[in-house]
Design a protein around this motif. Structure first.
Motif, PDB file in Angstrom:
ATOM      1  N   VAL A 172     -16.526  45.692  43.595  1.00 24.45           N
ATOM      2  CA  VAL A 172     -17.776  44.964  43.365  1.00 24.45           C
ATOM      3  C   VAL A 172     -18.087  44.923  41.872  1.00 24.45           C
ATOM      4  O   VAL A 172     -18.436  43.868  41.326  1.00 24.45           O
ATOM      5  N   ARG A 173     -17.943  46.052  41.188  1.00 24.62           N
ATOM      6  CA  ARG A 173     -18.196  46.091  39.740  1.00 24.62           C
ATOM      7  C   ARG A 173     -17.280  45.115  38.996  1.00 24.62           C
ATOM      8  O   ARG A 173     -17.710  44.409  38.081  1.00 24.62           O
ATOM      9  N   ASN A 174     -16.000  45.090  39.391  1.00 22.42           N
ATOM     10  CA  ASN A 174     -15.039  44.189  38.735  1.00 22.42           C
ATOM     11  C   ASN A 174     -15.424  42.724  38.924  1.00 22.42           C
ATOM     12  O   ASN A 174     -15.378  41.933  37.978  1.00 22.42           O
ATOM     13  N   HIS A 175     -15.796  42.363  40.150  1.00 26.77           N
ATOM     14  CA  HIS A 175     -16.172  40.965  40.428  1.00 26.77           C
ATOM     15  C   HIS A 175     -17.455  40.588  39.688  1.00 26.77           C
ATOM     16  O   HIS A 175     -17.570  39.474  39.155  1.00 26.77           O
ATOM     17  N   LEU A 176     -18.421  41.514  39.649  1.00 27.12           N
ATOM     18  CA  LEU A 176     -19.667  41.238  38.928  1.00 27.12           C
ATOM     19  C   LEU A 176     -19.405  41.087  37.433  1.00 27.12           C
ATOM     20  O   LEU A 176     -19.946  40.184  36.784  1.00 27.12           O
ATOM     21  N   SER A 177     -18.567  41.953  36.883  1.00 24.42           N
ATOM     22  CA  SER A 177     -18.236  41.882  35.460  1.00 24.42           C
ATOM     23  C   SER A 177     -17.573  40.546  35.142  1.00 24.42           C
ATOM     24  O   SER A 177     -17.898  39.898  34.136  1.00 24.42           O
ATOM     25  N   SER A 178     -16.669  40.123  35.993  1.00 21.27           N
ATOM     26  CA  SER A 178     -15.989  38.845  35.788  1.00 21.27           C
ATOM     27  C   SER A 178     -16.974  37.678  35.872  1.00 21.27           C
ATOM     28  O   SER A 178     -16.941  36.758  35.043  1.00 21.27           O
ATOM     29  N   ALA A 179     -17.871  37.723  36.858  1.00 19.61           N
ATOM     30  CA  ALA A 179     -18.866  36.653  37.032  1.00 19.61           C
ATOM     31  C   ALA A 179     -19.818  36.592  35.841  1.00 19.61           C
ATOM     32  O   ALA A 179     -20.179  35.511  35.370  1.00 19.61           O
ATOM     33  N   ILE A 180     -20.209  37.759  35.332  1.00 23.54           N
ATOM     34  CA  ILE A 180     -21.096  37.816  34.161  1.00 23.54           C
ATOM     35  C   ILE A 180     -20.398  37.179  32.956  1.00 23.54           C
ATOM     36  O   ILE A 180     -20.985  36.369  32.235  1.00 23.54           O
ATOM     37  N   GLY A 181     -19.138  37.512  32.782  1.00 26.81           N
ATOM     38  CA  GLY A 181     -18.379  36.938  31.674  1.00 26.81           C
ATOM     39  C   GLY A 181     -18.225  35.433  31.800  1.00 26.81           C
ATOM     40  O   GLY A 181     -18.386  34.689  30.824  1.00 26.81           O
ATOM     41  N   LYS A 182     -17.917  34.941  32.992  1.00 25.70           N
ATOM     42  CA  LYS A 182     -17.692  33.506  33.192  1.00 25.70           C
ATOM     43  C   LYS A 182     -18.962  32.674  33.041  1.00 25.70           C
ATOM     44  O   LYS A 182     -18.898  31.498  32.680  1.00 25.70           O
ATOM     45  N   THR A 183     -20.114  33.270  33.331  1.00 24.17           N
ATOM     46  CA  THR A 183     -21.365  32.524  33.196  1.00 24.17           C
ATOM     47  C   THR A 183     -21.966  32.665  31.797  1.00 24.17           C
ATOM     48  O   THR A 183     -22.928  31.967  31.462  1.00 24.17           O
ATOM     49  N   GLY A 184     -21.407  33.570  30.993  1.00 17.43           N
ATOM     50  CA  GLY A 184     -21.938  33.793  29.652  1.00 17.43           C
ATOM     51  C   GLY A 184     -23.244  34.567  29.669  1.00 17.43           C
ATOM     52  O   GLY A 184     -24.030  34.508  28.721  1.00 17.43           O
ATOM     53  N   ALA A 185     -23.478  35.305  30.749  1.00 27.10           N
ATOM     54  CA  ALA A 185     -24.727  36.063  30.900  1.00 27.10           C
ATOM     55  C   ALA A 185     -24.575  37.470  30.326  1.00 27.10           C
ATOM     56  O   ALA A 185     -23.475  37.914  29.981  1.00 27.10           O
ATOM     57  N   ARG A 186     -25.708  38.188  30.247  1.00 23.07           N
ATOM     58  CA  ARG A 186     -25.689  39.572  29.774  1.00 23.07           C
ATOM     59  C   ARG A 186     -25.851  40.553  30.921  1.00 23.07           C
ATOM     60  O   ARG A 186     -25.444  41.702  30.822  1.00 23.07           O
ATOM     61  N   THR A 187     -26.497  40.110  32.009  1.00 20.27           N
ATOM     62  CA  THR A 187     -26.733  40.983  33.164  1.00 20.27           C
ATOM     63  C   THR A 187     -26.360  40.252  34.444  1.00 20.27           C
ATOM     64  O   THR A 187     -26.212  39.020  34.441  1.00 20.27           O
ATOM     65  N   ARG A 188     -26.252  40.996  35.526  1.00 13.32           N
ATOM     66  CA  ARG A 188     -25.927  40.333  36.793  1.00 13.32           C
ATOM     67  C   ARG A 188     -27.069  39.443  37.275  1.00 13.32           C
ATOM     68  O   ARG A 188     -26.838  38.417  37.881  1.00 13.32           O
ATOM     69  N   ALA A 189     -28.317  39.842  36.958  1.00 16.36           N
ATOM     70  CA  ALA A 189     -29.463  39.008  37.343  1.00 16.36           C
ATOM     71  C   ALA A 189     -29.422  37.671  36.607  1.00 16.36           C
ATOM     72  O   ALA A 189     -29.665  36.612  37.190  1.00 16.36           O
ATOM     73  N   GLU A 190     -29.098  37.730  35.320  1.00 16.35           N
ATOM     74  CA  GLU A 190     -28.998  36.482  34.541  1.00 16.35           C
ATOM     75  C   GLU A 190     -27.818  35.644  35.022  1.00 16.35           C
ATOM     76  O   GLU A 190     -27.907  34.416  35.117  1.00 16.35           O
ATOM     77  N   ALA A 191     -26.713  36.298  35.343  1.00 16.88           N
ATOM     78  CA  ALA A 191     -25.539  35.576  35.855  1.00 16.88           C
ATOM     79  C   ALA A 191     -25.869  34.859  37.157  1.00 16.88           C
ATOM     80  O   ALA A 191     -25.489  33.701  37.357  1.00 16.88           O
ATOM     81  N   ALA A 192     -26.594  35.541  38.036  1.00 20.51           N
ATOM     82  CA  ALA A 192     -26.986  34.931  39.310  1.00 20.51           C
ATOM     83  C   ALA A 192     -27.917  33.740  39.082  1.00 20.51           C
ATOM     84  O   ALA A 192     -27.775  32.698  39.719  1.00 20.51           O
ATOM     85  N   ARG A 193     -28.859  33.907  38.131  1.00 19.50           N
ATOM     86  CA  ARG A 193     -29.800  32.814  37.845  1.00 19.50           C
ATOM     87  C   ARG A 193     -29.074  31.596  37.287  1.00 19.50           C
ATOM     88  O   ARG A 193     -29.293  30.468  37.719  1.00 19.50           O
ATOM     89  N   LEU A 194     -28.175  31.822  36.327  1.00 21.45           N
ATOM     90  CA  LEU A 194     -27.430  30.706  35.734  1.00 21.45           C
ATOM     91  C   LEU A 194     -26.544  30.024  36.774  1.00 21.45           C
ATOM     92  O   LEU A 194     -26.459  28.797  36.834  1.00 21.45           O
ATOM     93  N   ALA A 195     -25.872  30.823  37.593  1.00 25.97           N
ATOM     94  CA  ALA A 195     -24.993  30.260  38.616  1.00 25.97           C
ATOM     95  C   ALA A 195     -25.787  29.453  39.637  1.00 25.97           C
ATOM     96  O   ALA A 195     -25.367  28.394  40.081  1.00 25.97           O
ATOM     97  N   GLU A 196     -26.976  29.959  39.985  1.00 22.40           N
ATOM     98  CA  GLU A 196     -27.851  29.252  40.936  1.00 22.40           C
ATOM     99  C   GLU A 196     -28.318  27.934  40.347  1.00 22.40           C
ATOM    100  O   GLU A 196     -28.294  26.896  41.004  1.00 22.40           O
ATOM    101  N   GLU A 197     -28.741  27.953  39.088  1.00 22.31           N
ATOM    102  CA  GLU A 197     -29.226  26.725  38.421  1.00 22.31           C
ATOM    103  C   GLU A 197     -28.141  25.652  38.348  1.00 22.31           C
ATOM    104  O   GLU A 197     -28.419  24.464  38.412  1.00 22.31           O
ATOM    105  N   ARG A 198     -26.902  26.085  38.219  1.00 21.48           N
ATOM    106  CA  ARG A 198     -25.790  25.141  38.098  1.00 21.48           C
ATOM    107  C   ARG A 198     -25.191  24.765  39.449  1.00 21.48           C
ATOM    108  O   ARG A 198     -24.254  23.967  39.522  1.00 21.48           O
ATOM    109  N   GLY A 199     -25.738  25.357  40.514  1.00 20.39           N
ATOM    110  CA  GLY A 199     -25.235  25.033  41.846  1.00 20.39           C
ATOM    111  C   GLY A 199     -23.929  25.714  42.197  1.00 20.39           C
ATOM    112  O   GLY A 199     -23.221  25.291  43.102  1.00 20.39           O
ATOM    113  N   TRP A 200     -23.589  26.774  41.464  1.00 20.90           N
ATOM    114  CA  TRP A 200     -22.327  27.474  41.722  1.00 20.90           C
ATOM    115  C   TRP A 200     -22.456  28.486  42.838  1.00 20.90           C
ATOM    116  O   TRP A 200     -21.460  28.985  43.330  1.00 20.90           O
ATOM    117  N   LEU A 201     -23.683  28.854  43.199  1.00 19.18           N
ATOM    118  CA  LEU A 201     -23.874  29.750  44.349  1.00 19.18           C
ATOM    119  C   LEU A 201     -24.131  28.903  45.564  1.00 19.18           C
ATOM    120  O   LEU A 201     -24.490  29.251  46.563  1.00 19.18           O
TER     121      LEU A 201
END
Length: 201
Positions: A172-201
């Protein structure tokens, strides 16, 4: 006569869409349902010409329902009709076999026209969304990264997410770290927000 199935979890919206389409002399709404599983069942049972699906529905979302309908009743052409005009949804809708993608604030005549065009074999896509989709590109997230990020966005610890998805904490940590990197976010919450805004979730 073009037969249409309308699926939306909000009864007022479902009723309004059905009423608008029912006013057209060449369109007949044959079913109204409130979730994705019911949409698939109705599409298989009634074989409508067009299924008009919302994205966010219980039991099975509109994108999952579109893929199932495409597989089980390929003669039924799907239009995704959503409040959420997010670029990533468009790419995912087309990948799931949808033939059209429009937003709910489109004028009523555009909705009827989209149904007619899709029923005749054409594709209909909101032009603004198409342009935005090209600018954002396809989702960089893998299916597993999307699943983990979505679960993490709903709250809970790493251990909670790992348990719910039957993964190890480290995975889980590895997947979250990868998702954070791919979205250009700093935290998992920010990564989730950016992914949601872009329709990736």
């Amino acid at each position: 006569m073009i037969t249409v199935l309308v699926a939306d979890d909000q009864a007022l919206v479902r009723g309004a869409l059905s009423t608008m389409l029912g006013l057209e002399s060449d369109i007949e709404v044959v079913a109204q349902v409130g979730d994705g599983e019911a949409a698939v069942e109705a599409a298989v049972r009634l074989s409508p010409d067009v299924a008009l699906l919302d994205v966010q529905m219980p039991r099975l979302d509109g994108l999952g329902a579109a893929a199932r309908i495409h597989a089980e009743r390929p003669s039924c052409r799907v239009i995704i009709c959503t409040t959420f005009g997010r670029p990533g949804y468009l790419a995912r809708a087309m990948a799931s076999g949808a033939h059209g993608f429009i937003v709910k604030d489109s004028p009523p005549e555009q909705l009827a026209d989209a149904v007619r065009r899709v029923a005749s074999g054409l594709r209909v896509v909101d032009p603004v969304l198409a342009a935005e989709s090209l600018s954002f590109g396809a989702s960089p997230l893998t299916d597993r990264e999307r699943e983990v990020l979505k679960a993490a966005a709903e709250g809970g610890t790493i251990r909670d997410v790992a348990k719910s998805l039957r993964l190890t904490d480290g995975t889980v940590r590895n997947h979250l770290s990868s998702a954070i990197g791919k979205t250009g976010a700093r935290t998992r919450a920010e990564a989730a927000r950016l992914a949601e805004e872009r329709g990736w979730l």
